[in-house]
Design an enzyme around this catalytic site. Sequence first.
Site, PDB file in Angstrom:
ATOM      1  N   THR A  79       0.842  -1.186   0.000  1.00  0.00           N
ATOM      2  CA  THR A  79       0.000   0.000   0.000  1.00  0.00           C
ATOM      3  C   THR A  79       0.880   1.240   0.000  1.00  0.00           C
ATOM      4  OG1 THR A  79      -0.072   0.055   2.422  1.00  0.00           O
ATOM      5  CG2 THR A  79      -1.821  -1.170   1.294  1.00  0.00           C
ATOM      6  N   ASP A 122      -0.766  22.101   0.340  1.00  0.00           N
ATOM      7  CA  ASP A 122       0.129  21.085   0.892  1.00  0.00           C
ATOM      8  C   ASP A 122       1.114  21.778   1.829  1.00  0.00           C
ATOM      9  OD1 ASP A 122       2.140  19.090   1.320  1.00  0.00           O
ATOM     10  OD2 ASP A 122       1.386  18.024  -0.448  1.00  0.00           O
ATOM     11  N   ARG A 161      -7.822   8.736   3.742  1.00  0.00           N
ATOM     12  CA  ARG A 161      -8.039   8.027   4.999  1.00  0.00           C
ATOM     13  C   ARG A 161      -9.312   8.555   5.648  1.00  0.00           C
ATOM     14  NH1 ARG A 161      -5.314   4.726   3.164  1.00  0.00           N
ATOM     15  NH2 ARG A 161      -3.381   3.779   3.955  1.00  0.00           N
ATOM     16  N   GLU A 198     -13.777   2.038   9.860  1.00  0.00           N
ATOM     17  CA  GLU A 198     -13.881   0.909   8.935  1.00  0.00           C
ATOM     18  C   GLU A 198     -13.514  -0.359   9.703  1.00  0.00           C
ATOM     19  OE1 GLU A 198     -11.451   1.353   5.445  1.00  0.00           O
ATOM     20  OE2 GLU A 198     -12.265   3.315   4.950  1.00  0.00           O
ATOM     21  N   HIS A 221     -13.666   1.580   0.217  1.00  0.00           N
ATOM     22  CA  HIS A 221     -12.205   1.744   0.287  1.00  0.00           C
ATOM     23  C   HIS A 221     -11.539   0.983  -0.861  1.00  0.00           C
ATOM     24  CE1 HIS A 221      -8.636   2.423   3.263  1.00  0.00           C
ATOM     25  NE2 HIS A 221      -8.266   2.623   2.010  1.00  0.00           N
ATOM     26  N   TYR A 277      -8.034   0.288  -6.125  1.00  0.00           N
ATOM     27  CA  TYR A 277      -8.082  -1.141  -6.407  1.00  0.00           C
ATOM     28  C   TYR A 277      -8.100  -1.505  -7.886  1.00  0.00           C
ATOM     29  CZ  TYR A 277      -8.584  -3.297  -1.802  1.00  0.00           C
ATOM     30  OH  TYR A 277      -8.356  -3.789  -0.542  1.00  0.00           O
TER      31      TYR A 277
END
EC number: 1.1.1.290
Length: 378
Positions: A66, A146, A208, A237, A254, A258
């Site tokens: 990840t 940022d 997140r 979650e 989530h 994927y």
Amino acid sequence: MKILVDENMPYARELFSRLGEVKAVPGRPIPVAELDDADALMVRSVTKVNETLLAGKGIKFVGTATAGTDHVDDAWLAKAGIGFSAAPGCNAIAVVEYVFSSLLMLGERDGFALQDRTVGIVGVGNVGGRLQKRLEAMGIRTLLCDPPRADRGDEGDFRSLDELVEHADVITFHTPLFKDGAYKTFHLADETLIRRLKPGAILINACRGPVVDNAALLKCLEEGQNLSVVLDVWEPEPDLNVALLNRVDVATAHIAGYTLEGKARGTTQVFEAYSAFIGNAQQVALDTLLPAPEFGRITLHGPLDESSLKRLVHLVYDVRRDDALLRKVAGIPGEFDKLRKNYLERREWSSLYVICDDADAAALLNNLGFNAVHNPAR
């Protein structure tokens, strides 16, 4: 040498068997007894890796397939002398394409053109940076926030979060999760921020769950705030708030990162890191692993507009599929993880070869991540 791998890491058995004995195990909950005689552990974000899990075990290396690492206590691993590697950027393209699919769907539903919107990107790393480039390739204005990069003096026109809230029509979060410190992102989108968003704004969280205060978001929506919401990640979650799910516009389990390509990149990155760690460095070409896509080739006649882009994007991936799947099983114990475990194959835009008779269309599609070629009509 025994290597434990998450059973949902594609190509893990094929690759890690080159280095030793491979045992595929569930990631949540992980069968602790299997750790007793294992040398290495390869996980995904569902497995919490810390002293509680590994103290007294013989694990010498941990890899997470990840980009995010908040599920791993890497400070403890370093203290314990355990090697560690993540897979930064492995799913960045997938998340960018998830955001695009969601925005194009909302534009079609609500009758607006993306090119008329200003998109605020919070977190301009692997995901946010790629998203910025693709949006700007389409002529869409972006505002970047940022603070760590701004404070380092990195190149870029970085704005404050307040400026994004004031001026952006879309705010999309792509930050790590930091629960404290100067760059805390826990509940970065709190009730105060949510209430200050422009009427009709779009809020996207695909990083997140706790970056957005889910309780505050639900409160604002229940009170009728004019806001569209896309949530791929939740607080908590897997036991997400079903009342919130029922009020958001796009709800997924989530899975933004994927794609088959993204998951394969994660596996290959930790494989390469572990092979180097044990002194048997190996490299893997991603295209040697991936199967042929369901749709491999298509012809586009004429210029590329937002409508034709939407059709191409949704030919590869339509977020409404995953939204419907989660809503169907919301609130049923175990189904959130089951959706992720049994996720239907999804490819990236680069898997689609587009033949264009318009040179500008081919150039734009390539800038957006498709595999396009200009072939003038005869």
